[in-house]
Scaffold this motif. Structure first.
Motif, PDB file in Angstrom:
ATOM      1  N   CYS A 113     -10.440  -3.216   9.487  1.00 15.54           N
ATOM      2  CA  CYS A 113      -9.324  -4.045   9.019  1.00 15.54           C
ATOM      3  C   CYS A 113      -8.054  -3.731   9.787  1.00 15.54           C
ATOM      4  N   SER A 114      -7.731  -2.433   9.883  1.00 12.94           N
ATOM      5  CA  SER A 114      -6.443  -2.100  10.479  1.00 12.94           C
ATOM      6  C   SER A 114      -6.440  -2.410  11.974  1.00 12.94           C
ATOM      7  N   ALA A 115      -7.626  -2.424  12.576  1.00 17.92           N
ATOM      8  CA  ALA A 115      -7.661  -2.701  14.009  1.00 17.92           C
ATOM      9  C   ALA A 115      -7.470  -4.186  14.293  1.00 17.92           C
ATOM     10  N   THR A 116      -7.931  -5.053  13.379  1.00 21.37           N
ATOM     11  CA  THR A 116      -7.920  -6.477  13.701  1.00 21.37           C
ATOM     12  C   THR A 116      -6.853  -7.267  12.958  1.00 21.37           C
ATOM     13  N   LYS A 117      -6.349  -6.740  11.838  1.00 26.60           N
ATOM     14  CA  LYS A 117      -5.440  -7.551  11.019  1.00 26.60           C
ATOM     15  C   LYS A 117      -4.014  -7.012  11.047  1.00 26.60           C
ATOM     16  N   LYS A 118      -3.070  -7.941  10.947  1.00 27.87           N
ATOM     17  CA  LYS A 118      -1.672  -7.540  10.764  1.00 27.87           C
ATOM     18  C   LYS A 118      -1.535  -7.007   9.346  1.00 27.87           C
ATOM     19  N   ILE A 119      -0.597  -6.121   9.126  1.00 27.92           N
ATOM     20  CA  ILE A 119      -0.362  -5.633   7.765  1.00 27.92           C
ATOM     21  C   ILE A 119       0.756  -6.489   7.154  1.00 27.92           C
ATOM     22  N   PRO A 120       0.501  -7.126   6.012  1.00 25.44           N
ATOM     23  CA  PRO A 120       1.574  -7.937   5.423  1.00 25.44           C
ATOM     24  C   PRO A 120       2.748  -7.058   4.994  1.00 25.44           C
ATOM     25  N   LYS A 121       3.935  -7.588   5.193  1.00 21.38           N
ATOM     26  CA  LYS A 121       5.145  -6.823   4.922  1.00 21.38           C
ATOM     27  C   LYS A 121       5.864  -7.425   3.711  1.00 21.38           C
ATOM     28  N   GLY A 122       6.162  -6.607   2.743  1.00 21.28           N
ATOM     29  CA  GLY A 122       6.879  -7.087   1.562  1.00 21.28           C
ATOM     30  C   GLY A 122       8.352  -7.286   1.868  1.00 21.28           C
ATOM     31  N   LEU A 123       9.131  -7.631   0.850  1.00 22.67           N
ATOM     32  CA  LEU A 123      10.561  -7.821   1.032  1.00 22.67           C
ATOM     33  C   LEU A 123      11.282  -6.513   0.727  1.00 22.67           C
ATOM     34  N   TYR A 124      12.523  -6.383   1.210  1.00 19.92           N
ATOM     35  CA  TYR A 124      13.213  -5.086   1.159  1.00 19.92           C
ATOM     36  C   TYR A 124      13.379  -4.557  -0.267  1.00 19.92           C
ATOM     37  N   TYR A 125      13.447  -5.490  -1.251  1.00 22.47           N
ATOM     38  CA  TYR A 125      13.679  -5.036  -2.624  1.00 22.47           C
ATOM     39  C   TYR A 125      12.386  -4.771  -3.405  1.00 22.47           C
ATOM     40  N   ASP A 126      11.254  -4.939  -2.748  1.00 20.33           N
ATOM     41  CA  ASP A 126       9.985  -4.762  -3.457  1.00 20.33           C
ATOM     42  C   ASP A 126       9.705  -3.294  -3.774  1.00 20.33           C
ATOM     43  N   PRO A 127       9.108  -3.044  -4.941  1.00 20.73           N
ATOM     44  CA  PRO A 127       8.680  -1.669  -5.223  1.00 20.73           C
ATOM     45  C   PRO A 127       7.451  -1.333  -4.373  1.00 20.73           C
ATOM     46  N   PRO A 128       7.159  -0.040  -4.203  1.00 24.24           N
ATOM     47  CA  PRO A 128       6.007   0.328  -3.386  1.00 24.24           C
ATOM     48  C   PRO A 128       4.715  -0.295  -3.921  1.00 24.24           C
ATOM     49  N   GLY A 129       3.853  -0.688  -3.006  1.00 25.28           N
ATOM     50  CA  GLY A 129       2.529  -1.184  -3.401  1.00 25.28           C
ATOM     51  C   GLY A 129       2.472  -2.645  -3.772  1.00 25.28           C
ATOM     52  N   SER A 130       3.599  -3.377  -3.651  1.00 22.07           N
ATOM     53  CA  SER A 130       3.582  -4.779  -4.100  1.00 22.07           C
ATOM     54  C   SER A 130       2.691  -5.666  -3.228  1.00 22.07           C
ATOM     55  N   THR A 131       2.467  -5.255  -1.960  1.00 20.81           N
ATOM     56  CA  THR A 131       1.611  -6.085  -1.106  1.00 20.81           C
ATOM     57  C   THR A 131       0.134  -5.698  -1.219  1.00 20.81           C
TER      58      THR A 131
ATOM     59  N   GLN B  24      15.281  -0.057 -33.312  1.00 16.94           N
ATOM     60  CA  GLN B  24      15.039  -0.012 -31.869  1.00 16.94           C
ATOM     61  C   GLN B  24      13.818  -0.862 -31.514  1.00 16.94           C
ATOM     62  N   ALA B  25      14.016  -1.726 -30.514  1.00 12.98           N
ATOM     63  CA  ALA B  25      12.913  -2.531 -29.973  1.00 12.98           C
ATOM     64  C   ALA B  25      12.613  -1.996 -28.584  1.00 12.98           C
ATOM     65  N   GLU B  26      11.351  -1.651 -28.338  1.00  4.90           N
ATOM     66  CA  GLU B  26      11.008  -1.067 -27.041  1.00  4.90           C
ATOM     67  C   GLU B  26      10.070  -1.978 -26.259  1.00  4.90           C
ATOM     68  N   MET B  27      10.403  -2.153 -24.990  1.00  9.53           N
ATOM     69  CA  MET B  27       9.614  -3.011 -24.119  1.00  9.53           C
ATOM     70  C   MET B  27       9.128  -2.211 -22.923  1.00  9.53           C
ATOM     71  N   GLU B  28       7.942  -2.558 -22.452  1.00  9.09           N
ATOM     72  CA  GLU B  28       7.492  -2.014 -21.172  1.00  9.09           C
ATOM     73  C   GLU B  28       6.775  -3.087 -20.370  1.00  9.09           C
ATOM     74  N   PRO B  29       6.757  -2.907 -19.057  1.00  2.24           N
ATOM     75  CA  PRO B  29       6.118  -3.931 -18.224  1.00  2.24           C
ATOM     76  C   PRO B  29       4.595  -3.844 -18.305  1.00  2.24           C
ATOM     77  N   GLU B  30       3.942  -4.858 -17.782  1.00  2.00           N
ATOM     78  CA  GLU B  30       2.471  -4.888 -17.731  1.00  2.00           C
ATOM     79  C   GLU B  30       1.921  -3.746 -16.890  1.00  2.00           C
ATOM     80  N   ASN B  31       2.609  -3.387 -15.832  1.00  3.83           N
ATOM     81  CA  ASN B  31       2.285  -2.210 -15.017  1.00  3.83           C
ATOM     82  C   ASN B  31       3.507  -1.886 -14.171  1.00  3.83           C
ATOM     83  N   ALA B  32       3.548  -0.660 -13.660  1.00  3.97           N
ATOM     84  CA  ALA B  32       4.694  -0.215 -12.866  1.00  3.97           C
ATOM     85  C   ALA B  32       4.160   0.486 -11.613  1.00  3.97           C
ATOM     86  N   PRO B  33       4.950   0.529 -10.504  1.00  5.81           N
ATOM     87  CA  PRO B  33       6.313   0.009 -10.415  1.00  5.81           C
ATOM     88  C   PRO B  33       6.343  -1.518 -10.371  1.00  5.81           C
ATOM     89  N   VAL B  34       7.487  -2.048 -10.797  1.00  6.98           N
ATOM     90  CA  VAL B  34       7.648  -3.497 -10.872  1.00  6.98           C
ATOM     91  C   VAL B  34       9.123  -3.815 -10.632  1.00  6.98           C
TER      92      VAL B  34
END
Ligand code: ZN
Length: 426
Positions: free
Chosen positions: A18-36, A81-91
């Motif tokens: 994969c790494s030899a033949t494909k470009k690696i998609p690049k996320g946007l500057y504000y994305d958390p790690p692993g978003s791509t 107190q009402a507590e919220m969390e995301p579906e998964n993190a980082p987000v």
């Protein structure tokens, strides 16, 4: 043991290939790690329940589509107190919340909104019927930026009070809206695929043209809390299906494909950003690992095989402020073949002409265009369309707290000016 070593070897070989033949998609500057990385991720389920605190008579519930409330408890006589969390993190910080509260007796209570893996973002909207909403009066609302929380003062009684980051707009609301559009004889609905949980991904086809003609594509709601972008899409489509002479003429010469809700699972689950597999769909336009993005891609490729051409693509979103992310001109990039460079150059100028016309029709509105964000390696809808259809492809972002009337007006003007522009090109 031997079997696992063999599997590991296969995996490493595949990775190297994969790494030899494909470009690696690049996320946007504000994305958390692993978003791509868009393979299925582990998500935290939100348990559906109604909690009643007998001593004070206060109840709350998250048992409805679009709700997000992970925990609720009493702190003292009048504070909860009402507590919220995301579906998964980082987000990305799109700290969504939505719940119902009521009381056996009329009383004034304070509710502290507290978030895990995020901080308070959306000004609370309240509703007595889940349909009609208004922003909570600012004097009833305090934000603690250091704690990332917000304190709401609410008058509660036996009638249900909805409290939500934005107006609720779930898959059911989209169905109702689609049915309204389908009252027009020139509108058709098609299911282009299904979400992970088996909900339909609907597409509207709007046209009075007799055969294969050029078309525009509108998509929305890849990101669940982005309701103001959805309001813009609705107004845009309603203008195209309207009675104006421009709309009538446009429908005779073009087709309009609308995929208003790309992430029905995420929207109905009250997710902060992702689909039900914890993946940011607007970072999956390279690997197409998710059924929602795959369905749209397959439909776009089907359209590409028709004789008409895609003339314009708009993906509707929301963020802190209005911004239009447009694809850069690559006229100076010699690595791009000349015919594509020429098509991109044309697309770029057509986009700019469109904004100039919107500016003339709505002079009091400041059009915030951003050309900096785009990168051909971004795994986003606009880049994929731009690099496969060479037409104008942009991300239309409305601010979270924009005046709702202005969103509607702007989208209607934008739709009219786009129809005029494309008709003039003919
Ligand atoms: Zn978005």
């Amino acid at each position: 043991m031997k079997k696992y070593s063999f599997l590991l070897l296969l995996f490493l070989l595949a990775l190297a290939g994969c790494s030899a033949t494909k470009k690696i998609p690049k996320g946007l500057y504000y994305d958390p790690p692993g978003s791509t990385i868009t393979t299925n991720k582990i998500i935290t389920p939100e348990h559906k329940r109604t909690i009643t605190i007998n001593s004070s008579g206060i109840s709350e519930s998250n048992e409805f589509d679009g709700a997000r409330l992970n925990d609720f408890f009493q702190v003292n006589d009048t504070l909860y107190q009402a507590e919220m969390e995301p579906e998964n993190a980082p987000v990305n910080n799109s700290a969504w919340y939505s719940f119902k509260v009521w009381s056996t007796k009329p009383q004034t209570v304070w509710i502290n909104l507290k978030y895990k893996d995020g901080s308070h973002r959306y000004h609370p909207k309240t509703s007595r019927d889940g349909l009609n909403w208004k922003p909570l009066d600012s004097t009833f609302y305090k934000i603690d930026t250091a704690a990332g929380s917000a304190l709401l003062k609410l008058n509660v009684d036996k009638d249900t009070l909805w409290i939500s980051g934005q107006e609720l707009m779930t898959s059911k609301d989209y169905e109702n809206w689609i049915n309204k559009i389908l009252e027009n004889s020139f509108a058709k609905k098609k299911i282009i695929g299904y979400s992970s949980l088996g909900k339909p991904i609907n597409e509207l086809e709007i046209s009075e043209a007799s055969d294969s003609v050029d078309y525009i594509v509108l998509t929305g709601r890849q990101h669940p809390p982005e309701v103001t972008g959805a309001f813009a899409l609705l107004s845009f489509v309603e203008t195209i299906t309207g009675d104006s002479e421009t709309a009538k003429e446009f429908r005779k010469k073009f087709k309009i494909y609308v995929i208003p809700l790309m992430n029905p699972d995420g929207v109905d689950a009250g997710n902060w950003r992702h689909n039900i597999h914890g993946v940011d769909l607007n970072r999956d336009w390279y690997y197409f690992n998710q059924p929602e993005t795959r369905a749209v891609k397959d439909e776009m490729l089907r359209l590409k095989n028709l004789s008409g051409k895609m003339k314009f693509f708009i993906d509707f979103h929301s963020t802190q402020k209005d911004v239009f992310y447009i694809s850069k001109s690559d006229s100076l990039n010699n690595s791009v073949p000349p015919e594509i460079r020429l098509a991109h150059e044309r697309a770029y100028h057509l986009t700019k002409d469109w904004f100039a016309q919107i500016g003339k029709s709505f002079p009091e509105y400041y059009i915030n265009i951003d050309e900096s964000l785009n990168n051909p390696n971004s795994p986003t809808s606009d880049e994929w369309i731009y690099n496969n259809f060479y037409c104008p492809a942009l991300t239309y972002e409305m601010g979270d707290e924009d005046n709702r009337g202005q969103i509607k007006k702007l989208a209607s003007i934008a739709a009219t000016e786009l129809m005029k522009l494309l008709l003039n090109e003919k």
